[in-house]
Scaffold this motif. Sequence first.
Motif, PDB file in Angstrom:
ATOM      1  N   ALA B  79      37.306  31.821  44.745  1.00 11.83           N
ATOM      2  CA  ALA B  79      38.683  31.558  44.300  1.00 11.83           C
ATOM      3  C   ALA B  79      38.770  31.692  42.785  1.00 11.83           C
ATOM      4  N   ALA B  82      38.519  35.380  41.766  1.00 13.67           N
ATOM      5  CA  ALA B  82      39.750  36.096  42.114  1.00 13.67           C
ATOM      6  C   ALA B  82      40.881  35.719  41.159  1.00 13.67           C
ATOM      7  N   ALA B  92      43.140  41.119  43.041  1.00 14.29           N
ATOM      8  CA  ALA B  92      41.913  40.694  43.707  1.00 14.29           C
ATOM      9  C   ALA B  92      42.249  39.652  44.748  1.00 14.29           C
ATOM     10  N   VAL B  93      41.425  39.581  45.785  1.00 13.55           N
ATOM     11  CA  VAL B  93      41.658  38.629  46.857  1.00 13.55           C
ATOM     12  C   VAL B  93      40.308  38.105  47.329  1.00 13.55           C
ATOM     13  N   SER B  94      40.244  36.801  47.588  1.00 10.75           N
ATOM     14  CA  SER B  94      38.973  36.206  47.994  1.00 10.75           C
ATOM     15  C   SER B  94      38.867  36.131  49.514  1.00 10.75           C
ATOM     16  N   TYR B  95      37.649  36.204  50.005  1.00 10.70           N
ATOM     17  CA  TYR B  95      37.386  36.091  51.439  1.00 10.70           C
ATOM     18  C   TYR B  95      36.178  35.186  51.685  1.00 10.70           C
TER      19      TYR B  95
END
Lengths: 413, 413
Positions: B79, B82, B92-95
């Motif tokens: 997090a 990102a 950007a995106v967190s996974y």
Amino acid sequence: MALIVQKFGGTSVGTVERIEQVAEKVKKFRENGDDIVVVVSAMSGETNRLIALAKQIDEQPHARELDVMISTGEQVTIALLAMALNKRGVPAVSYTGNQVRILTDSAFNKARILQIDDRKLRAELKAGRVVVVAGFQGVDEQGNITTLGRGGSDTTGVALAAALKADECQIYTDVDGVYTTDPRVVPQARRMDKITFEEMLEMASLGSKVLQIRSVEFAGKYNVPLRVLHSFQEGPGTLITLDEEESMEQPIISGIAFNRDEAKLTIRGVPDNPGVAFKILGPISAANIEVDMIVQNVAHDNTTDFTFTVHRNDYQNAHAVLENTAREIGAREVVGDVKIAKVSIVGVGMRSHAGVASRMFESLAKESINIQMISTSEIKVSVVIEEKYLELAVRALHTAFELDAPSRPGNEE
Amino acid sequence: MALIVQKFGGTSVGTVERIEQVAEKVKKFRENGDDIVVVVSAMSGETNRLIALAKQIDEQPHARELDVMISTGEQVTIALLAMALNKRGVPAVSYTGNQVRILTDSAFNKARILQIDDRKLRAELKAGRVVVVAGFQGVDEQGNITTLGRGGSDTTGVALAAALKADECQIYTDVDGVYTTDPRVVPQARRMDKITFEEMLEMASLGSKVLQIRSVEFAGKYNVPLRVLHSFQEGPGTLITLDEEESMEQPIISGIAFNRDEAKLTIRGVPDNPGVAFKILGPISAANIEVDMIVQNVAHDNTTDFTFTVHRNDYQNAHAVLENTAREIGAREVVGDVKIAKVSIVGVGMRSHAGVASRMFESLAKESINIQMISTSEIKVSVVIEEKYLELAVRALHTAFELDAPSRPGNEE
């Protein structure tokens, strides 16, 4: 043998020792034969720590990513409590919002619960396990982690109780129930055994901080019996239900709520044209300022005065917006005051009893307290008074409506 | 335009400042037009903090719940990174492992990756976003959170690179590449530009801590080019590939690894019967003690000596087990030594060159270092010597196999 959802807030799980105490409590219920789902918040301070960390990166952290981050607070607590239960020989399993599948909308940081999949929970309960669920969090249709906003753990508890048709949703907190008013102000305040959802809603919206408003609404909507209890003391707490008939001697007034968080603003000499209320409140709303009480008197000389209250934090901002509006609509002036307090009497009993408002006003008049604004609902009368008279007003009303306990409560152990 | 998986360990994301530096690095790659998937570990110290918290509840924390808990470490980092990227205008995106769906078996605390669903990642990359994935974690078939065990983030990186058929998997760390041996022992140690998976595996299993063995195995199996780089210095690092032909002047020996973590145990005067090796090692294995080198000489007078090495931490335990075995099978005695060290020469080149082992033994003999045990593989020769000669042996071999750099490396900036 009942199915009970128990919710413990951040203070109740704030240390390892307290988590152990919660585990002991849950164990006792299990030994009674009850099926238990526990909802927990993050350990107290943890959510703030995480938010502070995020703000070191970005003062306005990306909303989706903030939820990914702060949802870890509850995830830690569910694991710790499940460990503490398993250690005691109480089979327990933790579930994140995503694992349950608490489906929410995609409004990151303030999501609303849309649906709860109860299949896994029921299977775990059937297998004899306590299910420990992370409060405050869910997942949207796309699988993004969401959070419900501050205090959302209460809502999670109630929503789970509704989905599982639980016999009771118990909210454990640092007070032993809901009081007729704040005992710090009125030593004679009494813990209520029972209160209706409607009354609780009014109490909560008027500043009684025991429960989150959303959770009470939710409980009322799905008729989930809600009980407020002390985390570490024994006692029956306060039951919040739909059923207002059960108790024969329902008092007219259940409680007295108050609130010092508001400020009032008046725009004077407003031309009395149709649509003027919208012209005044439209820009306020557009500035994301919430308005509580609104009072407009009948016009006089074709102009009127328009008064409303906002949160004190929004006062400066609202004042500036209103100055603009005053110029545009040709109003005379804008005045305001932050040193006000709102006092409300609440009770479903007043529906069938005339004269409640007048008894309130009489009681305040006896103390020479001037009433600045009045607003009423079916089960509530609120007045705005000068802040310095707040305690005096609350005590006078508590006595006038016969709410005083014979002696100081809260020493029941 | 390449697809690159970049993995940053706990030290590289240990503070907010370092996370910002990582974001800057990723931004540069994006500006080059590369598609980037970033894998991050928990901030350094965080996993230990969480484990310590769990141990306050239970010295042997429930395995499933421990994974629920420690997986939050990486979730916080994804997090934050990102956020830091979005702040820089890099979408950007967190996974989490669960959100990607990194499917693992259900061996909590030491799960193995079974399958990676690449659909969401590909969609995010196609939409122009950097995907920040939590290392070290996954989810099993039932939706339980799992972790891969210590160092598992390297494995996550390689597995993602394999699933996405990435052009390269870059492992960022606190050294600028893989060295011919430990520069703290041999100042003339050189950074290698290239090394094969097999060599890297031997180096890693022999104590070179740059990469986790599992990740190298994984990379070799799926032929994922792996590059070790310094997180905060520029430089080409060391590329680990399948391709041993490319470089014309492949040296015979690539590097020298060593290890002080082992102890040796000898059971003497063992009756030379079939099945005796199993009778000796069976109980050791049953006691969960891992054995590294095993040496048994030809019998003499119908008895033989049997020697093996274990981790030093297991020495006492293994000694006790072996004493029992000695009584049971009628062996003469058990002796052991913890003050040993293992030194190994590693290189795919030795396959086609005779005399590598003898050159090693000659070089040690010149320094009057006695060899206690020998074991060989296709691309490695290991010897056990007295611990106090370790540095001397490594330096002598580094020179003998012409690995010395002309001058002290590491000042390339």
